[in-house]
Design a protein around this motif. Structure first.
Motif, mmCIF file in Angstrom:
data_model
loop_
_atom_site.group_PDB
_atom_site.id
_atom_site.type_symbol
_atom_site.label_atom_id
_atom_site.label_comp_id
_atom_site.label_asym_id
_atom_site.label_seq_id
_atom_site.Cartn_x
_atom_site.Cartn_y
_atom_site.Cartn_z
ATOM 1 N N UNK A 31 -63.049 -2.434 -40.323
ATOM 2 C CA UNK A 31 -62.660 -1.236 -40.365
ATOM 3 C C UNK A 31 -63.840 0.132 -40.298
ATOM 4 N N UNK A 32 -64.646 0.190 -40.399
ATOM 5 C CA UNK A 32 -65.815 1.169 -40.654
ATOM 6 C C UNK A 32 -66.532 1.431 -39.966
ATOM 7 N N UNK A 33 -66.297 1.635 -38.589
ATOM 8 C CA UNK A 33 -66.920 2.733 -37.772
ATOM 9 C C UNK A 33 -66.982 3.711 -37.693
ATOM 10 N N UNK A 34 -67.658 4.404 -37.245
ATOM 11 C CA UNK A 34 -68.283 5.522 -36.707
ATOM 12 C C UNK A 34 -67.591 6.854 -37.312
ATOM 13 N N UNK A 35 -66.417 7.493 -37.509
ATOM 14 C CA UNK A 35 -65.895 8.719 -38.000
ATOM 15 C C UNK A 35 -65.497 8.132 -39.600
ATOM 16 N N UNK B 171 -55.797 1.203 -45.225
ATOM 17 C CA UNK B 171 -56.132 2.014 -44.449
ATOM 18 C C UNK B 171 -57.219 3.208 -44.167
ATOM 19 N N UNK B 172 -57.899 2.919 -42.792
ATOM 20 C CA UNK B 172 -59.382 4.041 -43.185
ATOM 21 C C UNK B 172 -58.539 5.256 -43.062
ATOM 22 N N UNK B 173 -59.529 6.508 -43.569
ATOM 23 C CA UNK B 173 -58.920 7.653 -44.123
ATOM 24 C C UNK B 173 -57.582 8.798 -43.290
#
Ligand code: NOJ
Length: 791
Positions: free
Chosen positions: A607-611, A700-702
């Protein structure tokens, strides 16, 4: 490996600790494998009354077709467009013309060049997204073209140097989804079929197709959770709004070609997301006949490919079920009936899809005005030292850079996909003129282009001002110290068929440095088909202002002049992260190059693309996702949060007894939480605030974007409320084991609003009992009203 990062956010007194996800796809047993999903689901036409009506018409027509006519309808034919469906003259069924592309009708005269997708994304304006879809749809309709080959939700923009990122709206799935939905709705209300493309995982141009002597196409190996939460997410919005067609992509996904991938088409698209329309292949993207038919493909483009007579044989010998053939055809017919009903309901005029209709002119003054408006609204101001902009009644301007003017292309002016004419490749390097779009099938062939130079000269002529320019040199002289401002136009081109080799170019950087060495008020305007790195010159004190002017379409000059002169207060926001160094994008800078016959691209970042990646790794970007300045200032706060009924039932998964409809399980679209957000203009000029709502979903992402809009114009000292409805999908994660979206009811969600992904003004933890916090927010809002309006 379990990666844990803990950080603390101190925001308006709330203490919030974040534990980076426990999820990693490295252990996913299915990564790189595509499970078989057969048989192909037969469309029911049960999603809503419109689909039901479309299906009853389609089934009636189907019952009158011969076997040959049915097979004929499953392949493309030669015609006036890049793709053409079959006619059934006997029954008065006209062929449908399929034309590129996502940002306006391409390769036709008297059609407009709209801003490209990434520019629309940068507006953060849902209403403009809808109006854009409608205007583009009208142009197709008025040229007698039934099917628009857009909007584009994939590539999403995983790779910073991806060649086609600009055709889509953003590398954030929520922003992209909002645009996919609204553009689809607008388009189809005009009777134009929207084709949501490319399904799925076509994240790079490098080896997107099989190549003779090299081997198969790249395989995008995406784990199940990432596929849902990132790459399929935006398509869900288009489906929800009724997208009547989808295009599958060129490359392989988990080692099975996307156009014959049964998991992807039968499983995810048709079963899980309830797709009722037709899925067509990208051009020559099919590599097997029976496999693609059984995997759920409905239309082979641009010709019958492996089908035609072979499909006839396959049905006759039982390799493909006759019911599958019927399903292909009924979906095709129903798609057309469905959009006609949508158009009828929306009150759109009806035009026959034949060649000899009149008028064959699609451009209108309204479209022109809309293109200009979106051109300005998608322009992002990222630096403005001492409020230098807007220009204050300038009388003397200097203009530099190859991007300022549209210039004749020595290759001639015949449009063509890659040969390039001026319409095709506006300024792909220092040789050509201003960049209004990118290259390839997503490009446009506008009736005309208003260049920045043209628009600026018009304004200066009106006040008997002086303009000096040089569009060739990277070290132009003399310096003209008396000029009010030195405007320098640069660009960054990208195109289908290849990925970018750099996010900068030496010529443009030299030009800016040379100008900044001689002049104090340098204003840099960057037209770019995607990310453009602006370091180190961004820090030069003589570089006074910088604008990311995107790929704004045919009114490029007027749009930028509106911003420079302050007729429009900038409100564009970056739909991606601009790093300080290209290397900050890490593994996600370049496409994967593989020499082998079965090239593999493992999306191990999940899930960790871009920001999401910059936040996880604590990398400070030059300009973060969602960033953009205005000529005024804003404050944003949470006024209150309300649990909607769908949340209070505390169900973790969608209710299994409700049937799936197009767009996915209907519970996914129920709002479970509404957040009322205050937007106040704290500056001295009228302008648009762009409140952005980010949610920290557990595991999930921050922070992930889950709400936004462009609010205004707001006068100084005035405020307005905006309510964001967060749906079950927006707050869920994809549970791989349960194969369902899961709301984590027993955990805390952190919710914040602010001006960008890293400039959050107010936040709170969402949990079932919110009474104290609601009260607190009301007081804060009241204080703003009293301070600003004296109430
Ligand atoms: C290939 C491209 O990938 C697709 O986006 C386009 O619509 C077709 N060619 C038709 O030009």
């Amino acid at each position: 490996m379990w990666l844990t990062i803990v950080f603390v956010v101190l925001l308006h007194g709330y203490c919030y600790s974040y534990t980076a996800p426990s999820y990693t796809n490295e252990t996913d047993p299915y990564l790189g494998l595509s499970p078989p999903v057969y048989p192909a689901p037969q469309a029911k036409g049960s999603s809503n009354q419109h689909w039901a009506d479309a299906y009853s018409k389609a089934r009636q027509l189907l019952s009158e077709l011969t076997f040959e006519e049915k097979v004929n309808l499953t392949g493309g034919h030669v015609g006036r467009c890049v793709g053409n469906t079959a006619a059934v003259p006997r029954l008065g069924w006209e062929p449908m013309c399929l034309s590129d592309g996502p940002s306006g009708v391409r390769d036709f005269e008297f059609a407009s060049g709209f801003p490209a997708g990434i520019h629309l994304g940068a507006t953060f304006d849902k209403n403009l997204m809808y109006r854009y879809g409608k205007a583009v749809g009208e142009e197709y309709r008025d040229l007698g073209l039934k099917i628009a080959l857009g909007p584009m939700g994939g590539p999403l923009g995983r790779i910073a140097r991806g060649g086609r990122n600009w055709e889509g709206f953003s590398n954030d799935p929520y922003l992209s989804g909002a645009a996919m939905g609204r553009v689809t709705k607008g388009m189809q209300e005009t009777g134009t079929i929207a084709v949501a493309k490319h399904w799925l995982g076509n994240e790079q141009e490098e080896r997107r197709r099989a190549e003779l002597g090299k081997g198969e196409a790249i395989s995008s190996n995406i784990d199940d959770r990432t596929l849902h939460e990132l790459y399929a997410f935006a398509f869900m919005d288009a489906l929800r709004e009724g997208a009547a067609a989808v295009m599958c992509s060129y490359q392989r996904l988990n080692n099975s070609y996307a156009c014959q991938n049964s998991k992807l088409i039968n499983g995810v698209l048709k079963e899980e997301l309830g797709f009722e329309g037709m899925i067509m292949s990208d051009w020559n993207a099919v590599y097997a006949g029976v496999a693609s038919a059984n995997a759920g493909l409905d239309l082979n483009m641009p010709d019958a490919g492996w089908w035609g007579g072979n499909l006839t044989d396959a049905v006759n010998n039982g390799s493909v079920d006759a019911a599958r053939l019927d399903d292909m055809v009924v979906r095709h017919l129903a798609a057309a009936f469905y959009v006609d009903l949508q158009a009828q309901k929306a009150g759109s005029i009806h035009r026959p899809r034949s060649q000899d209709q009149t008028p064959l002119v699609a451009v209108t003054t309204e479209h022109d005005a809309l293109i200009r408006e979106i051109g300005a609204a998608g322009t992002v101001l990222v630096k403005n030292k001492g409020d230098f902009l807007p220009l204050k009644n300038p009388r003397f301007l200097t203009i530099y850079g190859y991007d300022a003017e549209s210039r004749p292309n020595p290759w001639g002016n015949n449009p063509g996909i890659f040969g390039g004419g001026p319409e095709e490749n506006w300024a792909w390097n220092t040789y050509n003129g201003t960049l209004i779009t990118g290259g390839g099938s997503g490009s446009t062939t506008p009736a005309y282009v208003i260049s920045p130079f043209h628009a600026i000269v018009e304004r200066m002529a009106a006040v008997q001002g002086t303009v000096r320019w040089n569009f060739i040199s990277d070290n132009p002289g003399p310096p003209y110290p008396d000029a009010d401002a030195c405007l320098v136009f640069i660009n960054a081109y990208a195109s289908e068929k290849f990925d970018r080799v750099s996010l900068t170019d030496e010529f443009s950087d030299r030009l800016i440095n040379n100008l900044a060495a001689n002049f104090t008020n340098v204003v840099v305007i960057v037209h770019s088909a995607g990310i453009r790195v602006v370091d180190p010159w961004i820090e030069n004190p003589n570089v006074t202002a910088v604008l990311f002017a995107g790929v704004p379409g045919q009114q490029a000059g007027n749009s930028i002049a509106d911003i420079l002169w302050g007729d429009v207060n900038p409100s564009g926001r970056l739909p991606y992260t601009v790093a300080k160094n290209e290397s900050d994008y890490g593994e996600l800078l370049n496409s994967t190059v593989s020499e082998g016959p079965f090239p593999q691209d493992n999306f191990t970042e999940g899930l960790y693309i871009d920001y999401r990646a910059f936040d996880r790794d604590n990398i400070e970007p030059r300009f973060e996702f969602g960033f953009g300045l205005s000529y005024t200032t804003f404050e944003y706060w949470i006024q209150n949060l309300m649990s909607e009924p769908a949340w209070t039932d505390h169900r973790e998964y969608p209710n299994a007894s409700r049937p799936v409809v197009q767009g996915g399980h209907p519970d996914l679209w129920d709002p479970v939480l509404s957040v009322r957000v205050g937007v106040g203009n704290t500056g001295t000029r009228a302008g648009y605030g762009v409140p952005q709502l980010y949610v920290s979903i557990p595991n999930a992402p921050k922070m992930q974007l889950r709400g936004f809009d462009r609010v205004g114009p707001l006068q100084p000292g005035f405020m307005r409320y905006e309510t964001f409805y967060l749906t079950r999908r927006d707050l869920s994660i994809w549970d791989v084991e349960a194969q369902s979206w899961k709301l984590q009811n027993s955990q805390d969600y952190y919710i914040a609003v602010g001006a960008s992904s890293r400039d959050l003004h107010d936040g709170t933890v969402f949990r079932p009992s919110m009474a104290d916090q609601v009260l607190d927010k009301k007081q804060k809002s009241q204080a703003f009203v009293e301070a600003r309006t004296g109430l």
